[in-house]
Design a protein around this motif. Structure first.
Motif, PDB file in Angstrom:
ATOM      1  N   MET A   1       0.813  -1.199   0.000  1.00  0.00           N
ATOM      2  CA  MET A   1       0.000   0.000   0.000  1.00  0.00           C
ATOM      3  C   MET A   1       0.860   1.268   0.000  1.00  0.00           C
ATOM      4  SD  MET A   1      -3.120   0.904  -0.083  1.00  0.00           S
ATOM      5  CE  MET A   1      -4.212   2.193   0.297  1.00  0.00           C
ATOM      6  N   ALA A   2       1.961   1.226   0.755  1.00  0.00           N
ATOM      7  CA  ALA A   2       2.838   2.393   0.836  1.00  0.00           C
ATOM      8  C   ALA A   2       3.454   2.716  -0.514  1.00  0.00           C
ATOM      9  CB  ALA A   2       3.927   2.164   1.881  1.00  0.00           C
ATOM     10  N   ALA A   3       3.795   1.675  -1.287  1.00  0.00           N
ATOM     11  CA  ALA A   3       4.378   1.898  -2.613  1.00  0.00           C
ATOM     12  C   ALA A   3       3.386   2.576  -3.531  1.00  0.00           C
ATOM     13  CB  ALA A   3       4.852   0.580  -3.215  1.00  0.00           C
ATOM     14  N   LYS A   4       2.118   2.158  -3.475  1.00  0.00           N
ATOM     15  CA  LYS A   4       1.096   2.792  -4.307  1.00  0.00           C
ATOM     16  C   LYS A   4       0.889   4.240  -3.889  1.00  0.00           C
ATOM     17  CE  LYS A   4      -1.663  -0.681  -6.401  1.00  0.00           C
ATOM     18  NZ  LYS A   4      -2.911  -0.779  -7.081  1.00  0.00           N
ATOM     19  N   THR A   5       0.897   4.502  -2.604  1.00  0.00           N
ATOM     20  CA  THR A   5       0.719   5.861  -2.112  1.00  0.00           C
ATOM     21  C   THR A   5       1.885   6.742  -2.557  1.00  0.00           C
ATOM     22  OG1 THR A   5      -0.476   5.008  -0.208  1.00  0.00           O
ATOM     23  CG2 THR A   5       0.350   7.248  -0.052  1.00  0.00           C
ATOM     24  N   ALA A   6       3.102   6.230  -2.440  1.00  0.00           N
ATOM     25  CA  ALA A   6       4.279   6.992  -2.876  1.00  0.00           C
ATOM     26  C   ALA A   6       4.215   7.243  -4.372  1.00  0.00           C
ATOM     27  CB  ALA A   6       5.557   6.238  -2.514  1.00  0.00           C
ATOM     28  N   GLU A   7       3.812   6.235  -5.135  1.00  0.00           N
ATOM     29  CA  GLU A   7       3.698   6.392  -6.582  1.00  0.00           C
ATOM     30  C   GLU A   7       2.619   7.415  -6.935  1.00  0.00           C
ATOM     31  OE1 GLU A   7       2.376   3.521 -10.111  1.00  0.00           O
ATOM     32  OE2 GLU A   7       4.155   2.825  -9.018  1.00  0.00           O
ATOM     33  N   ALA A   8       1.501   7.365  -6.235  1.00  0.00           N
ATOM     34  CA  ALA A   8       0.414   8.325  -6.477  1.00  0.00           C
ATOM     35  C   ALA A   8       0.877   9.743  -6.143  1.00  0.00           C
ATOM     36  CB  ALA A   8      -0.819   7.956  -5.662  1.00  0.00           C
ATOM     37  N   GLY A   9       1.654   9.873  -5.079  1.00  0.00           N
ATOM     38  CA  GLY A   9       2.175  11.185  -4.710  1.00  0.00           C
ATOM     39  C   GLY A   9       3.141  11.716  -5.750  1.00  0.00           C
ATOM     40  N   LEU A  10       3.984  10.839  -6.265  1.00  0.00           N
ATOM     41  CA  LEU A  10       4.933  11.220  -7.307  1.00  0.00           C
ATOM     42  C   LEU A  10       4.191  11.660  -8.566  1.00  0.00           C
ATOM     43  CD1 LEU A  10       7.949  11.351  -8.021  1.00  0.00           C
ATOM     44  CD2 LEU A  10       7.755   8.984  -8.808  1.00  0.00           C
ATOM     45  N   GLU A  11       3.181  10.899  -8.937  1.00  0.00           N
ATOM     46  CA  GLU A  11       2.367  11.220 -10.113  1.00  0.00           C
ATOM     47  C   GLU A  11       1.670  12.574  -9.935  1.00  0.00           C
ATOM     48  OE1 GLU A  11      -1.305   8.853 -11.699  1.00  0.00           O
ATOM     49  OE2 GLU A  11       0.478   7.575 -11.773  1.00  0.00           O
ATOM     50  N   GLU A  12       1.155  12.816  -8.743  1.00  0.00           N
ATOM     51  CA  GLU A  12       0.472  14.081  -8.461  1.00  0.00           C
ATOM     52  C   GLU A  12       1.448  15.257  -8.539  1.00  0.00           C
ATOM     53  OE1 GLU A  12      -2.021  16.177  -4.856  1.00  0.00           O
ATOM     54  OE2 GLU A  12      -2.036  13.996  -5.025  1.00  0.00           O
ATOM     55  N   ARG A  13       2.649  15.086  -7.987  1.00  0.00           N
ATOM     56  CA  ARG A  13       3.656  16.151  -8.065  1.00  0.00           C
ATOM     57  C   ARG A  13       4.024  16.442  -9.513  1.00  0.00           C
ATOM     58  NH1 ARG A  13       8.070  13.889  -4.578  1.00  0.00           N
ATOM     59  NH2 ARG A  13       9.386  15.237  -5.829  1.00  0.00           N
TER      60      ARG A  13
END
Length: 129
Positions: A1-13
């Motif tokens: 779950m943490a990897a998806k959250t980090a990836e989503a944050g990167l995508e949003e940035r």
């Protein structure tokens, strides 16, 4: 779950960066349009003014390619338009006939100095505000 959250944050940035870039370029285009320039035109004039600070100084077109976010052919067309408007002058490199030099003309330096505060105000407003 943490990897998806980090990836989503990167995508949003990344999308935020693209959005700020697009809005800033549009605003620069809007304020420079009355002066006959677009954001990419200004970028070339600004780099030339920085790289070639004295009248008569020249810069190789190849040195602009990596600094302006245009293809080499698009940059060549843009320089052609700037030359037609009397803002830059092109010449062939004597040592390497494939090389092309570009220099700001007096008219180009004057226009750059006139619109520089407008472009910097947009950057300040869009990137610091």
């Amino acid at each position: 779950m943490a990897a998806k959250t980090a990836e989503a944050g990167l995508e949003e940035r990344w999308r935020d960066i693209l959005s700020v870039h697009a809005r800033t370029m549009c605003e620069i285009d809007r304020v420079l349009h009355p002066h006959g320039l677009g954001a990419s035109d200004f970028e070339v004039l600004d780099i030339l003014a920085t790289e070639s600070p004295r009248e008569g100084d020249q810069c190789r077109v190849q040195n602009l390619v990596g600094r302006v976010h245009l293809s080499q052919s698009a940059l060549s067309r843009l320089i052609g338009r700037l030359e037609k408007d009397g803002l830059v002058a092109r010449s062939v490199c004597e040592q390497d006939r494939r090389g092309v030099w570009v220099a700001l003309t007096r008219k180009g330096r004057d226009l750059h100095a006139e619109v520089l505060p407008l472009q910097r105000a947009v950057l300040n407003r869009m990137l610091n505000g």
